[in-house]
Design a protein around this motif. Sequence first.
Motif, mmCIF file in Angstrom:
data_model
loop_
_atom_site.group_PDB
_atom_site.id
_atom_site.type_symbol
_atom_site.label_atom_id
_atom_site.label_comp_id
_atom_site.label_asym_id
_atom_site.label_seq_id
_atom_site.Cartn_x
_atom_site.Cartn_y
_atom_site.Cartn_z
ATOM 1 N N GLU A 1 37.436 12.575 55.194
ATOM 2 C CA GLU A 1 37.976 13.937 55.285
ATOM 3 C C GLU A 1 39.124 14.049 56.279
ATOM 4 O OE1 GLU A 1 33.838 16.374 54.246
ATOM 5 O OE2 GLU A 1 34.501 16.142 56.316
ATOM 6 N N ASP A 2 39.130 13.192 57.304
ATOM 7 C CA ASP A 2 40.158 13.260 58.357
ATOM 8 C C ASP A 2 41.417 12.446 58.055
ATOM 9 O OD1 ASP A 2 38.661 15.005 59.855
ATOM 10 O OD2 ASP A 2 37.832 13.473 61.198
ATOM 11 N N ILE A 3 41.440 11.715 56.929
ATOM 12 C CA ILE A 3 42.624 10.915 56.580
ATOM 13 C C ILE A 3 43.795 11.855 56.280
ATOM 14 C CG2 ILE A 3 43.629 9.418 54.790
ATOM 15 C CD1 ILE A 3 41.833 7.764 56.397
ATOM 16 N N GLY B 1 34.264 1.378 51.902
ATOM 17 C CA GLY B 1 35.673 1.570 52.247
ATOM 18 C C GLY B 1 36.620 1.223 51.116
ATOM 19 N N THR B 2 36.116 0.588 50.060
ATOM 20 C CA THR B 2 36.946 0.222 48.917
ATOM 21 C C THR B 2 37.248 1.458 48.072
ATOM 22 O OG1 THR B 2 35.899 -1.958 48.842
ATOM 23 C CG2 THR B 2 37.112 -1.266 46.870
ATOM 24 N N VAL B 3 38.505 1.553 47.619
ATOM 25 C CA VAL B 3 38.956 2.705 46.831
ATOM 26 C C VAL B 3 38.973 2.323 45.351
ATOM 27 C CG1 VAL B 3 40.851 4.339 46.454
ATOM 28 C CG2 VAL B 3 40.378 3.487 48.765
ATOM 29 N N GLY B 4 38.403 3.197 44.513
ATOM 30 C CA GLY B 4 38.373 2.951 43.077
ATOM 31 C C GLY B 4 38.841 4.172 42.306
ATOM 32 N N PHE B 5 38.948 4.009 40.993
ATOM 33 C CA PHE B 5 39.437 5.095 40.130
ATOM 34 C C PHE B 5 38.813 4.946 38.758
ATOM 35 C CE2 PHE B 5 42.465 6.977 37.134
ATOM 36 C CZ PHE B 5 42.716 8.206 37.738
ATOM 37 N N SER B 6 38.446 6.067 38.146
ATOM 38 C CA SER B 6 37.932 6.037 36.776
ATOM 39 C C SER B 6 38.721 7.000 35.905
ATOM 40 C CB SER B 6 36.449 6.407 36.752
ATOM 41 O OG SER B 6 35.965 6.388 35.418
ATOM 42 N N LYS B 7 39.270 6.483 34.823
ATOM 43 C CA LYS B 7 39.988 7.330 33.864
ATOM 44 C C LYS B 7 39.018 8.194 33.061
ATOM 45 C CE LYS B 7 43.789 4.057 33.135
ATOM 46 N NZ LYS B 7 44.438 3.135 32.166
ATOM 47 N N GLU B 8 37.805 7.642 32.822
ATOM 48 C CA GLU B 8 36.815 8.354 32.015
ATOM 49 C C GLU B 8 35.773 9.025 32.899
ATOM 50 O OE1 GLU B 8 36.989 4.774 31.373
ATOM 51 O OE2 GLU B 8 38.709 5.096 30.064
ATOM 52 N N LYS C 1 45.393 2.869 52.590
ATOM 53 C CA LYS C 1 44.581 3.165 53.782
ATOM 54 C C LYS C 1 43.237 2.437 53.757
ATOM 55 C CE LYS C 1 47.829 5.864 55.067
ATOM 56 N NZ LYS C 1 48.789 5.335 56.055
ATOM 57 N N GLU C 2 43.058 1.526 52.805
ATOM 58 C CA GLU C 2 41.782 0.830 52.678
ATOM 59 C C GLU C 2 41.389 0.084 53.949
ATOM 60 O OE1 GLU C 2 40.333 -0.415 48.197
ATOM 61 O OE2 GLU C 2 41.516 -1.845 49.343
ATOM 62 N N SER C 3 42.357 -0.578 54.569
ATOM 63 C CA SER C 3 42.017 -1.345 55.779
ATOM 64 C C SER C 3 41.522 -0.417 56.883
ATOM 65 C CB SER C 3 43.217 -2.174 56.254
ATOM 66 O OG SER C 3 44.315 -1.335 56.539
ATOM 67 N N ILE C 4 42.098 0.793 56.974
ATOM 68 C CA ILE C 4 41.642 1.769 57.977
ATOM 69 C C ILE C 4 40.219 2.217 57.640
ATOM 70 C CG2 ILE C 4 41.996 4.119 58.876
ATOM 71 C CD1 ILE C 4 45.028 3.644 58.433
ATOM 72 N N LEU C 5 39.983 2.531 56.365
ATOM 73 C CA LEU C 5 38.649 2.964 55.947
ATOM 74 C C LEU C 5 37.612 1.875 56.228
ATOM 75 C CD1 LEU C 5 39.578 4.671 52.547
ATOM 76 C CD2 LEU C 5 38.834 5.829 54.638
ATOM 77 N N THR D 1 39.212 9.782 41.735
ATOM 78 C CA THR D 1 39.256 8.740 42.751
ATOM 79 C C THR D 1 37.920 8.693 43.468
ATOM 80 O OG1 THR D 1 41.631 9.010 43.061
ATOM 81 C CG2 THR D 1 40.436 7.990 44.868
ATOM 82 N N MET D 2 37.444 7.477 43.714
ATOM 83 C CA MET D 2 36.186 7.300 44.432
ATOM 84 C C MET D 2 36.390 6.352 45.612
ATOM 85 S SD MET D 2 34.112 4.766 41.837
ATOM 86 C CE MET D 2 34.824 5.341 40.301
ATOM 87 N N VAL D 3 35.545 6.491 46.622
ATOM 88 C CA VAL D 3 35.558 5.586 47.770
ATOM 89 C C VAL D 3 34.116 5.142 47.999
ATOM 90 C CG1 VAL D 3 36.079 5.286 50.216
ATOM 91 C CG2 VAL D 3 37.548 6.757 48.811
ATOM 92 N N ILE D 4 33.885 3.848 47.949
ATOM 93 C CA ILE D 4 32.543 3.313 48.121
ATOM 94 C C ILE D 4 32.103 3.551 49.568
ATOM 95 C CG2 ILE D 4 31.106 1.249 47.914
ATOM 96 C CD1 ILE D 4 32.460 2.390 45.281
ATOM 97 N N ASN D 5 30.870 4.030 49.749
ATOM 98 C CA ASN D 5 30.444 4.382 51.112
ATOM 99 C C ASN D 5 29.279 3.561 51.645
ATOM 100 O OD1 ASN D 5 28.396 5.518 49.633
ATOM 101 N ND2 ASN D 5 28.531 7.549 50.539
#
Length: 199
Positions: free
Chosen positions: A147-149, A89-96, A125-129, A79-83
């Motif tokens: 880290e605090d989520i 704040g957008t959450v992503g995911f990579s299978k590879e 929680k994307e809207s919070i991020l 899982t990744m979160v664009i910073n």
Amino acid sequence: LQAELQARQQQYNYYRDTLLSFEGREDVQWKKLGEVCKVLRGKRLTKSQLSSDGMYKVFHGGIEPIGFFDQSNREGDTTMVINVGASAGTVGFSKEAFWSSDGCFCLSHTPILSGRFLYYYLQTKESILMSRVRKAGIPTLDGKVLEDIPIPIIPIIEQERIISILNRFDTLVNDLSQGLPAEIEARQQQYEYYRDQLL
């Protein structure tokens, strides 16, 4: 089909939010994300290091790859979160396996949380991020916010049950090779073919 896709997207969001709502449940333990896994920052590559046909996708500032590289610095099922940037704040995911630049945080693997479960949960929680992104200059999300989520710790078997349900919805509304987006693309190509034949 577009209306069907929109309705399914709303249905998916509803079930995801319902399945991942654990507030008030006494059988659920809560921990801060930073207590259960590491928030890892990647390493930026120069434009000359990127290619259009490398082995591993490169992510920086968005959930679409910016190119390819011949090495990876992150495992699959991450899982990744664009910073930084407009997508912060957008959450992503990579299978590879992939290469993570310093434009996205990646969450280390942990035996008590499935990477896919974490992805689905953080989507809620994307809207919070996004609301915690600093807007001055280049939009930036601080790692401490992530880290605090609070994260619910539930049995892996329950995580897998939730994942199996949400994976089916995700395929239906997002998969370009199997779901409704694939059907819409096929119909668009069919339309263009007959239009060109007729004209």
